[in-house]
Design a protein around this motif. Structure first.
Motif, short mmCIF file in Angstrom:
data_model
loop_
_atom_site.label_atom_id
_atom_site.label_comp_id
_atom_site.label_asym_id
_atom_site.label_seq_id
_atom_site.Cartn_x
_atom_site.Cartn_y
_atom_site.Cartn_z
N LEU A 51 18.19 23.15 -36.06
CA LEU A 51 17.99 23.11 -34.62
C LEU A 51 18.43 24.40 -33.96
O LEU A 51 17.79 24.90 -33.03
N ASP A 52 19.52 24.98 -34.44
CA ASP A 52 19.98 26.26 -33.90
C ASP A 52 18.97 27.36 -34.15
O ASP A 52 18.80 28.27 -33.33
N ARG A 53 18.28 27.30 -35.29
CA ARG A 53 17.26 28.32 -35.58
C ARG A 53 16.04 28.16 -34.68
O ARG A 53 15.34 29.13 -34.41
N VAL A 54 15.79 26.93 -34.24
CA VAL A 54 14.74 26.75 -33.23
C VAL A 54 15.15 27.42 -31.93
O VAL A 54 14.38 28.16 -31.32
N ARG A 55 16.38 27.17 -31.52
CA ARG A 55 16.86 27.70 -30.24
C ARG A 55 16.97 29.23 -30.28
O ARG A 55 16.77 29.88 -29.27
N SER A 56 17.27 29.78 -31.44
CA SER A 56 17.40 31.24 -31.55
C SER A 56 16.05 31.93 -31.71
O SER A 56 15.97 33.16 -31.64
N GLY A 57 14.99 31.17 -31.96
CA GLY A 57 13.67 31.77 -32.14
C GLY A 57 13.35 32.11 -33.58
O GLY A 57 12.30 32.70 -33.85
N GLU A 58 14.22 31.74 -34.52
CA GLU A 58 13.93 32.02 -35.93
C GLU A 58 12.91 31.03 -36.48
O GLU A 58 12.11 31.38 -37.36
N ILE A 59 12.93 29.79 -35.99
CA ILE A 59 11.89 28.82 -36.33
C ILE A 59 10.94 28.74 -35.14
O ILE A 59 11.34 28.32 -34.04
N VAL A 60 9.69 29.16 -35.35
CA VAL A 60 8.72 29.22 -34.26
C VAL A 60 7.45 28.43 -34.58
O VAL A 60 6.48 28.51 -33.82
N ASP A 61 7.43 27.71 -35.67
CA ASP A 61 6.25 26.92 -36.04
C ASP A 61 6.23 25.62 -35.25
O ASP A 61 7.20 24.86 -35.25
N GLY A 62 5.10 25.34 -34.58
CA GLY A 62 5.03 24.21 -33.67
C GLY A 62 5.27 22.86 -34.32
O GLY A 62 6.05 22.04 -33.82
N LYS A 63 4.63 22.60 -35.44
CA LYS A 63 4.77 21.29 -36.08
C LYS A 63 6.21 21.06 -36.54
O LYS A 63 6.73 19.93 -36.47
N THR A 64 6.86 22.12 -36.99
CA THR A 64 8.25 22.01 -37.46
C THR A 64 9.18 21.72 -36.30
O THR A 64 10.08 20.86 -36.40
N ILE A 65 8.99 22.40 -35.18
CA ILE A 65 9.81 22.15 -34.00
C ILE A 65 9.64 20.72 -33.53
O ILE A 65 10.61 20.03 -33.19
N MET A 66 8.41 20.22 -33.52
CA MET A 66 8.16 18.85 -33.06
C MET A 66 8.87 17.82 -33.93
O MET A 66 9.48 16.87 -33.42
N LEU A 67 8.83 18.02 -35.25
CA LEU A 67 9.46 17.05 -36.14
C LEU A 67 10.99 17.14 -36.09
O LEU A 67 11.68 16.12 -36.16
N LEU A 68 11.53 18.34 -35.95
CA LEU A 68 12.99 18.47 -35.82
C LEU A 68 13.47 17.81 -34.53
O LEU A 68 14.52 17.15 -34.52
N GLN A 69 12.71 17.97 -33.47
CA GLN A 69 13.11 17.34 -32.21
C GLN A 69 12.97 15.83 -32.28
O GLN A 69 13.78 15.10 -31.70
N TYR A 70 11.96 15.34 -33.00
CA TYR A 70 11.83 13.89 -33.20
C TYR A 70 13.05 13.37 -33.95
O TYR A 70 13.63 12.34 -33.59
N LEU A 71 13.45 14.09 -34.99
CA LEU A 71 14.62 13.67 -35.76
C LEU A 71 15.87 13.67 -34.88
O LEU A 71 16.69 12.75 -34.96
N GLU A 72 15.99 14.68 -34.06
CA GLU A 72 17.15 14.78 -33.18
C GLU A 72 17.21 13.61 -32.19
O GLU A 72 18.26 13.03 -31.95
N LEU A 73 16.06 13.25 -31.63
CA LEU A 73 16.02 12.23 -30.59
C LEU A 73 16.11 10.82 -31.14
O LEU A 73 16.71 9.93 -30.51
N ARG A 74 15.50 10.57 -32.30
CA ARG A 74 15.34 9.20 -32.77
C ARG A 74 16.27 8.79 -33.91
O ARG A 74 16.64 7.62 -34.00
N LEU A 75 16.62 9.71 -34.78
CA LEU A 75 17.28 9.29 -36.02
C LEU A 75 18.67 9.87 -36.23
O LEU A 75 19.51 9.24 -36.88
N MET A 76 18.94 11.06 -35.72
CA MET A 76 20.21 11.71 -36.04
C MET A 76 20.87 12.23 -34.77
O MET A 76 20.92 13.44 -34.54
N PRO A 77 21.36 11.34 -33.92
CA PRO A 77 22.08 11.80 -32.73
C PRO A 77 23.32 12.58 -33.13
O PRO A 77 23.87 12.37 -34.21
#
Length: 283
Positions: free
Chosen positions: A166-192
């Motif tokens: 998640l930090d790599r998304v925020r820093s701009g190191e992960i910029v792939d759309g599908k990957t960002i969507m799934l990481l955010q899904y995991l953050e919201l639904r499964l791993m608070p």
């Protein structure tokens, strides 16, 4: 949903070298009832599937890194961090994503869960992408992964801490759309966010700013560890920072704080620079 009022008037094949690139001429009825003539180029590469593999107990995710030419010609290094994915090629989404996950990551997937499907670039590409998540364990590894050399794939498998990803998304190191969507899904639904032990590092051992930050970290539900507490245990066989989950770097010049941030990065810890970046802990 009712189909759009459109009349295709011409269809021209521009390329079928890899997939299909066509030019369509059509009339589209506007909302006021008038018909408007338009042309669009449409790239048809089939539909695909992608999956985020995660380990709930270890709080890790499996991602891959590979070269993507379109990103390279658009002012990027070309090496993208992504979730495993592939085109369906006449297979069902579930069947294809199991094969792709094993081929690319080396892990044989057990149960998979489809979370949604989406058009990723509907202005020009027909592809509909099916999104999956699935749990993995070290015992599920059956190979090295890496993809198929004959298809030009040279894939590096990455196991990252969930928060690190998640930090790599925020820093701009992960910029792939599908990957960002799934990481955010995991953050919201499964791993608070769980309760974290956060090293608070900055200028001045007795700084009021450090004390205030530590108090606010505690108020957010986490365990603050002021950097000065490390001094007595800094020469042991296991650095105290290895017992932390993250580092909060308080603003201000401080060589020691910079050293701890660098060490934290080497250990794969999350690095925060403001209190707003730190997620509230799960109650």
């Amino acid at each position: 949903m009712q189909a759009a009022p459109v009349r295709i008037t011409a269809e021209e094949m521009l390329s079928d070298n890899w997939y299909l690139l066509k030019k369509y001429s059509f009339d589209l009825q506007r909302r006021d009832g008038r018909w408007q003539a338009q042309t669009r180029e449409v790239y048809d590469r089939g539909n695909g599937a992608t999956i985020l593999l995660y380990n709930r107990e270890r709080r890790t995710v499996l991602l891959i890194r590979q070269f993507r030419m379109p990103t390279y010609v658009n002012d990027h290094s070309g090496y993208l961090i992504e979730t495993a994915a592939g085109l369906l090629d006449n297979a069902s989404p579930e069947e294809r994503i199991r094969l792709e996950a094993e081929e690319e990551t080396g892990y044989r997937v057990g149960a998979v869960e489809k979370v949604y499907e989406a058009f990723m670039s509907p202005g020009s590409v027909t592809e509909r992408l099916h999104f999956f998540i699935g749990e993995y364990s070290p015992d599920d590894r059956v190979g090295d992964g890496g993809g198929l050399e004959e298809e030009g794939e040279d894939i590096e498998v990455l196991e990252l801490g969930y928060q690190q990803a998640l930090d790599r998304v925020r820093s701009g190191e992960i910029v792939d759309g599908k990957t960002i969507m799934l990481l955010q899904y995991l953050e919201l639904r499964l791993m608070p966010p769980r309760r974290l032990t956060i090293l608070v590092a900055g200028p001045g051992r007795e700084s009021l700013a450090l004390e205030r930050c530590a108090a606010q970290v505690f108020a957010a539900g986490h365990v603050p560890l002021p950097a000065q507490w490390l001094a007595q245990d800094d020469h042991g066989s296991r650095h105290p920072l290895q017992r932390c989950d993250a580092v909060l770097r308080v603003a201000g010049a401080c060589a020691e704080a910079d050293r701890l941030v660098a060490l934290g990065r080497q250990l794969g810890l999350a690095i925060y620079h403001t209190l707003e970046d730190i997620p509230a802990a799960e109650a």
